[in-house]
Design a protein around this motif. Structure first.
Motif, PDB file in Angstrom:
ATOM      1  N   SER A  84       0.988  -1.192  -0.433  1.00 18.53           N
ATOM      2  CA  SER A  84       0.332  -0.088   0.070  1.00 18.53           C
ATOM      3  C   SER A  84       0.963   1.027   0.093  1.00 18.53           C
ATOM      4  CB  SER A  84      -0.682  -0.063   1.203  1.00 18.53           C
ATOM      5  OG  SER A  84       0.113   0.003   2.196  1.00 18.53           O
ATOM      6  N   THR A  85       1.983   0.900   0.105  1.00 24.72           N
ATOM      7  CA  THR A  85       3.237   2.408   0.622  1.00 24.72           C
ATOM      8  C   THR A  85       3.904   2.698  -0.834  1.00 24.72           C
ATOM      9  OG1 THR A  85       4.829   1.142   1.787  1.00 24.72           O
ATOM     10  CG2 THR A  85       2.664   2.263   2.349  1.00 24.72           C
ATOM     11  N   GLY A  86       3.767   1.825  -1.803  1.00 23.00           N
ATOM     12  CA  GLY A  86       4.290   0.984  -2.793  1.00 23.00           C
ATOM     13  C   GLY A  86       5.502   0.227  -3.437  1.00 23.00           C
ATOM     14  N   ASP A  87       6.005   0.111  -1.862  1.00 21.29           N
ATOM     15  CA  ASP A  87       7.433  -0.848  -1.636  1.00 21.29           C
ATOM     16  C   ASP A  87       7.077  -2.371  -2.028  1.00 21.29           C
ATOM     17  OD1 ASP A  87       8.646   1.242   0.128  1.00 21.29           O
ATOM     18  OD2 ASP A  87       8.930   0.225   1.652  1.00 21.29           O
ATOM     19  N   THR A  88       8.010  -2.921  -3.085  1.00 18.14           N
ATOM     20  CA  THR A  88       8.138  -3.671  -3.326  1.00 18.14           C
ATOM     21  C   THR A  88       8.423  -4.984  -2.740  1.00 18.14           C
ATOM     22  OG1 THR A  88      10.420  -3.139  -4.722  1.00 18.14           O
ATOM     23  CG2 THR A  88       8.393  -2.656  -6.578  1.00 18.14           C
ATOM     24  N   PRO A  89       8.970  -5.985  -2.754  1.00 17.01           N
ATOM     25  CA  PRO A  89       9.817  -6.732  -1.850  1.00 17.01           C
ATOM     26  C   PRO A  89      11.452  -5.837  -1.792  1.00 17.01           C
ATOM     27  CG  PRO A  89       8.409  -8.489  -2.751  1.00 17.01           C
ATOM     28  CD  PRO A  89       8.228  -6.648  -3.242  1.00 17.01           C
ATOM     29  N   LEU A  90      12.081  -6.148  -2.302  1.00 16.70           N
ATOM     30  CA  LEU A  90      13.220  -5.459  -2.749  1.00 16.70           C
ATOM     31  C   LEU A  90      13.576  -4.226  -1.954  1.00 16.70           C
ATOM     32  CD1 LEU A  90      16.415  -5.147  -3.816  1.00 16.70           C
ATOM     33  CD2 LEU A  90      14.719  -4.279  -6.044  1.00 16.70           C
ATOM     34  N   LEU A  91      12.687  -2.839  -1.953  1.00 18.45           N
ATOM     35  CA  LEU A  91      12.828  -1.869  -0.680  1.00 18.45           C
ATOM     36  C   LEU A  91      12.389  -1.923   0.673  1.00 18.45           C
ATOM     37  CD1 LEU A  91      10.687   0.902  -2.803  1.00 18.45           C
ATOM     38  CD2 LEU A  91      12.600   0.713  -1.895  1.00 18.45           C
ATOM     39  N   ARG A  92      11.681  -3.015   1.071  1.00 20.20           N
ATOM     40  CA  ARG A  92      11.361  -4.029   1.817  1.00 20.20           C
ATOM     41  C   ARG A  92      12.707  -4.371   2.303  1.00 20.20           C
ATOM     42  NH1 ARG A  92       7.949  -2.074   5.178  1.00 20.20           N
ATOM     43  NH2 ARG A  92       5.324  -1.336   3.308  1.00 20.20           N
ATOM     44  N   ALA A  93      13.530  -4.970   1.501  1.00 15.33           N
ATOM     45  CA  ALA A  93      14.728  -5.763   2.289  1.00 15.33           C
ATOM     46  C   ALA A  93      15.602  -4.344   2.800  1.00 15.33           C
ATOM     47  CB  ALA A  93      14.988  -6.940   0.971  1.00 15.33           C
ATOM     48  N   LEU A  94      15.757  -3.331   2.320  1.00 14.72           N
ATOM     49  CA  LEU A  94      16.452  -2.136   1.623  1.00 14.72           C
ATOM     50  C   LEU A  94      16.311  -1.213   2.746  1.00 14.72           C
ATOM     51  CD1 LEU A  94      17.089  -1.500  -2.203  1.00 14.72           C
ATOM     52  CD2 LEU A  94      18.624  -2.643  -1.014  1.00 14.72           C
ATOM     53  N   GLU A  95      15.145  -1.586   3.612  1.00 12.65           N
ATOM     54  CA  GLU A  95      14.957  -0.521   4.911  1.00 12.65           C
ATOM     55  C   GLU A  95      16.172  -0.664   6.222  1.00 12.65           C
ATOM     56  OE1 GLU A  95      12.530   0.935   6.837  1.00 12.65           O
ATOM     57  OE2 GLU A  95      11.151   1.113   4.308  1.00 12.65           O
ATOM     58  N   LEU A  96      16.106   0.693   5.762  1.00 14.28           N
ATOM     59  CA  LEU A  96      17.849   0.884   7.153  1.00 14.28           C
ATOM     60  C   LEU A  96      16.899   0.007   8.350  1.00 14.28           C
ATOM     61  CD1 LEU A  96      20.522   2.440   7.113  1.00 14.28           C
ATOM     62  CD2 LEU A  96      19.361   4.283   7.982  1.00 14.28           C
ATOM     63  N   ASP A  97      18.523  -0.610   9.227  1.00  3.87           N
ATOM     64  CA  ASP A  97      18.684  -0.981  10.205  1.00  3.87           C
ATOM     65  C   ASP A  97      18.696  -0.391  10.854  1.00  3.87           C
ATOM     66  OD1 ASP A  97      19.693  -2.299  12.491  1.00  3.87           O
ATOM     67  OD2 ASP A  97      18.047  -4.165  11.347  1.00  3.87           O
ATOM     68  N   THR A  98      17.902  -0.227  12.262  1.00  4.81           N
ATOM     69  CA  THR A  98      17.436   1.133  13.077  1.00  4.81           C
ATOM     70  C   THR A  98      18.445   0.418  14.503  1.00  4.81           C
ATOM     71  OG1 THR A  98      15.535   0.957  14.123  1.00  4.81           O
ATOM     72  CG2 THR A  98      15.216   2.283  12.391  1.00  4.81           C
TER      73      THR A  98
END
Length: 195
Positions: A84-98
């Motif tokens: 729903s935010t437009g994120d693909t699985p590739l974008l999700r895998a690239l989420e910055l680790d906090t």
């Protein structure tokens, strides 16, 4: 009736905390996202798992589970679906680790997931609804590994977005600008070479 898919162990985890209790990542993802099916063949039928548009592929990429990504790939799951935010699985895998991840080496985990997603043919330049591309997201990491993986896979360093996702001026944002603002000067050098 359907049952919970169990991958890698006999019990299925229901929350992220169970990872430290010995459950496999794939089990945790299956429990967290409610992957109900009789076997892996049924994952092909999963389009949306919740109101945020998450799919099994989104869930696997979010926790960087190469085991679950491989299982879903064998079942023919689409790894370019946007949530729903437009994120693909590739974008999700690239989420910055906090720093809240239980993963001892978040860069290595993200790199393994990204490499696997790229090998499956995931599109490298699909932006989310804010206009953020995978390369822009990779530019935020302090390690250049993810940025290099995307560039080697053909990601376009010249793509830009006009949004307030990074600043409130609405000016153009590029991966180069993101890297510079984050103080990732090795990324800046790599991106300038790629442009």
């Amino acid at each position: 009736g359907s049952k919970m898919v169990s991958v890698g162990s006999s019990s299925t985890a229901t929350d992220p905390a169970s990872l430290s209790a010995g459950a496999s990542t794939a089990d945790a993802v299956a429990g967290m996202w409610g992957l109900h099916a009789e076997n892996a063949e049924h994952f092909r039928a999963f389009r949306v798992l919740n109101g945020r548009g998450f799919t099994a592929a989104t869930a696997a990429a979010s926790v960087r589970s190469v085991e679950l990504i491989a299982m879903l790939a064998r079942a023919g799951v689409n790894f370019d679906h946007q949530d729903s935010t437009g994120d693909t699985p590739l974008l999700r895998a690239l989420e910055l680790d906090t720093g809240t991840s239980a993963t001892p080496d978040p860069v290595a985990a993200a790199a393994a997931a990204v490499e696997q997603l790229l090998a499956l043919g995931c599109l490298t330049d699909v932006p989310n609804h804010s206009g953020e591309t995978p390369l822009m997201r990779a530019a935020r990491w302090s390690d250049a590994t993810l940025l290099k993986l995307l560039l080697n896979a053909g990601a376009d360093p010249t793509l830009w977005m006009e949004t307030d996702a990074y600043d409130e001026t609405g000016v153009l944002t590029t991966a180069l600008k993101v890297a510079s603002e984050c103080g990732n000067f090795e990324h800046v050098r790599i991106l300038l070479t790629a442009i």
